[in-house]
Design an enzyme around this catalytic site. Structure first.
Site, mmCIF file in Angstrom:
data_model
loop_
_atom_site.group_PDB
_atom_site.id
_atom_site.type_symbol
_atom_site.label_atom_id
_atom_site.label_comp_id
_atom_site.label_asym_id
_atom_site.label_seq_id
_atom_site.Cartn_x
_atom_site.Cartn_y
_atom_site.Cartn_z
ATOM 1 N N TYR A 108 -1.784 -11.690 -4.380
ATOM 2 C CA TYR A 108 -1.018 -10.897 -5.358
ATOM 3 C C TYR A 108 0.480 -11.178 -5.348
ATOM 4 O O TYR A 108 1.208 -10.627 -6.180
ATOM 5 C CB TYR A 108 -1.315 -9.399 -5.246
ATOM 6 C CG TYR A 108 -1.037 -8.787 -3.893
ATOM 7 C CD1 TYR A 108 -2.033 -8.741 -2.926
ATOM 8 C CD2 TYR A 108 0.202 -8.252 -3.596
ATOM 9 C CE1 TYR A 108 -1.794 -8.175 -1.686
ATOM 10 C CE2 TYR A 108 0.455 -7.676 -2.355
ATOM 11 C CZ TYR A 108 -0.550 -7.652 -1.409
ATOM 12 O OH TYR A 108 -0.307 -7.091 -0.183
ATOM 13 N N SER A 164 0.800 -1.234 0.000
ATOM 14 C CA SER A 164 0.000 0.000 0.000
ATOM 15 C C SER A 164 0.834 1.286 0.000
ATOM 16 O O SER A 164 0.461 2.245 -0.687
ATOM 17 C CB SER A 164 -0.972 0.000 1.182
ATOM 18 O OG SER A 164 -1.913 -1.012 0.989
ATOM 19 N N LYS A 167 -9.305 -5.918 10.905
ATOM 20 C CA LYS A 167 -10.463 -5.374 10.180
ATOM 21 C C LYS A 167 -11.772 -5.402 10.989
ATOM 22 O O LYS A 167 -12.658 -4.604 10.729
ATOM 23 C CB LYS A 167 -10.646 -6.112 8.850
ATOM 24 C CG LYS A 167 -9.559 -5.759 7.839
ATOM 25 C CD LYS A 167 -9.801 -6.424 6.505
ATOM 26 C CE LYS A 167 -8.654 -6.078 5.563
ATOM 27 N NZ LYS A 167 -8.846 -6.640 4.224
#
Ligand code: ATR
Length: 483
Positions: free
Chosen positions: A433, A238, A285
């Site tokens: 990914y 990120s 989360k």
């Protein structure tokens, strides 16, 4: 100052490193303890060629360095080297005052009085910094951090000891990384960076990353801070999505990774540092939810939040995983190319996927190793459920979404649905990914199936996040994001 620690085994290597990085650095630290042979003439030549301030350091093994020839010979060596004329010398707190200080004084070399703490966080940190500074020396404290609370204390130094202009206070390890990037906000006048490809101290980032990705030397009191929290978090891509975009828009802002174990401590720290928004990754989360003043419809539905922004004094939670997941398949759902979906996994990521597909009219089957969890999520979202072994009985599947970490680097030889044979009509969307193509993706590709990689979702959710953080459009097309 961004200070490059030169850890070459020869002076020639160090000079090469210096000239390769000359446009990025403000000062260098010559790590004599890494040299195979110490040749005074060579070092004199190095000093002559070097156009930036140089710190002389010869670190002992017990302080994380490589010097092992005993203290007497180390001090004798430092004394000889000092006579060559350095800008700074790094001397440890326990090195007694004596001849070495006199030589440093005669040569106008500033003393950096360093302390390396690897075990417990010192309760008397502020007093020790003050004591060193009172002697006219530059205090340097490098402390291995174990929590966000300790990181918070490091950031308090700037305000509490603002009269001490020259000091270096940094946190080691993953928890300490923000103190290295935001070094000016800890009150430090210098941060150490490693040469490309070698980490000299735990948590030390390469100079190239500090300068080009984080623009660490440009951070000031007005810099807006964004970040990502997770445990672990240092592997996250990120920062490479957000920082180049902040730079492109010429915003005085930076996006930093924060290793977080305790969410409550992070929210207290975030208020103190004035953080404006942050991404949330595994395992936080759900844990952030009680601290939010406001949540979006998706967060309420999914029970998971990956983005927190400061909005009118309140922390607001949104879920860009939901929209980021949909982005690459939105048109395929709209055109009815995707009507039946199979979700592998029933964890946090699978929840966003299940709700997104369900809300876009796709019928779904959830298959998970632990069948109970598949059943539970299926009941919530009106889906069918199955065990992993049973999925071969389902036919006419348009979309398979792989949400588990099976096949992720470094265990790239694993396949979460070995028994499933692709017909070639499926679209496989693997949320992993790294690697860019998992073993499962390679198998699907061979059978003629269409592939969507996790990188597409990662970038899409990041772009939505960027827009929520800054209020600006992401400045370039997502497919040009490189990491
Ligand atoms: P995330 O937020 O990334 O989804 P999570 O909530 O921990 O992470 O969920 C991980 C998912 O990967 C779960 O569906 C888990 O299956 P279980 O519910 O049976 O634990 C799945 N998973 C993890 N390791 C797995 C493995 N070795 N084989 C099969 N499934 C696995």
């Amino acid at each position: 100052m961004l200070c490059l620690s030169l850890n070459g085994e020869t002076i020639k290597d160090n000079l090469n490193m210096y000239f390769e990085n000359i446009d990025l650095l403000d000062s260098v630290e010559l790590r004599v303890d890494f040299l195979k042979h110490v040749d005074l003439e060579e070092i004199a030549e190095f000093l002559e060629k070097c156009r930036h301030p140089v710190i002389l350091t010869c670190r002992r093994e017990k302080d994380g360095g490589r010097y092992s020839n005993g203290e007497k010979s180390r001090l004798a060596l430092l004394k000889k080297l000092l006579k060559l004329g350095f800008d700074y010398v790094d001397l440890e707190e326990d090195v007694k005052k004596g001849e070495i200080d006199t030589v440093a004084k005669d040569m106008s070399t500033r003393i950096i009085r360093s302390v390396h703490i690897f075990d417990e966080f010192p309760a008397d940190l502020f007093a020790r910094i003050q004591k060193t500074a009172a002697n006219g020396e530059i205090p340097k404290f490098a402390i291995m951090l174990h929590s966000i609370k300790e990181l918070h204390t490091i950031f308090n130094v700037k305000h509490e000891l603002r009269s001490i202009k020259e000091k270096i206070i940094l946190g080691m390890g993953s928890f300490g990384v923000p103190s290295r990037i935001l070094y000016k906000l800890t009150g430090s006048f210098l941060t150490y960076c490693s040469p490309r490809g070698s980490e000299i101290a735990e948590g030390q980032l390469p100079l190239n990353t500090m300068k080009n990705l984080y623009s660490a030397d440009e951070v000031d009191e007005r810099t807006i801070i964004y970040g990502i929290i997770g445990n672990p978090v240092m592997h996250s891509a990120s920062p490479e999505i957000h920082n180049p975009a902040l730079k492109e828009l010429k915003l005085n802002a930076v996006y930093v990774p924060f290793q977080v174990k305790n969410i409550r401590d992070f929210f207290i720290f975030a208020e103190k540092l004035g953080i404006r928004g942050f991404s949330v990754t595994v395992p936080h989360k759900q844990a952030v939810l009680p601290y939010l003043g406001k949540i979006s419809r998706e967060v309420k539905l999914i029970g998971s939040c990956n983005t927190v922004v400061k909005e009118k004094q309140l922390w607001k939670g949104i879920n860009t995983d939901y929209y980021g997941f949909l982005k690459p398949i939105y048109n395929l759902l709209e055109s009815n190319r995707i009507k039946k979906g199979l979700i592998i996994g029933a964890g946090g990521a699978a929840r966003s996927v299940a709700w997104a597909l369900r809300n876009h009219g796709c019928s779904i089957i959830i298959a998970n190793r632990t069948v109970e969890k598949a059943k539970y999520l299926a009941a919530e979202t009106g889906a069918k459920w199955a065990s992993i072994d049973e999925i071969k009985k389902f036919t006419s599947i348009d979309l398979i979404v792989q949400t588990t970490n099976v096949g992720m680097y470094p265990e790239i030889d694993n396949d979460p649905i070995e028994n499933y044979s692709f017909t070639g009509n499926e679209i496989l969307y693997d949320l992993i990914y790294t690697p860019a193509k998992t073993k499962l993706m390679l198998r699907a590709e061979k059978a003629g199936a269409e592939l969507i990689s996790g990188k597409e979702m990662l970038i899409s959710q990041g772009i939505y996040q960027f827009e929520a953080f800054t209020g600006h459009d992401f400045p370039y097309p997502g497919d040009t994001v490189i990491f």
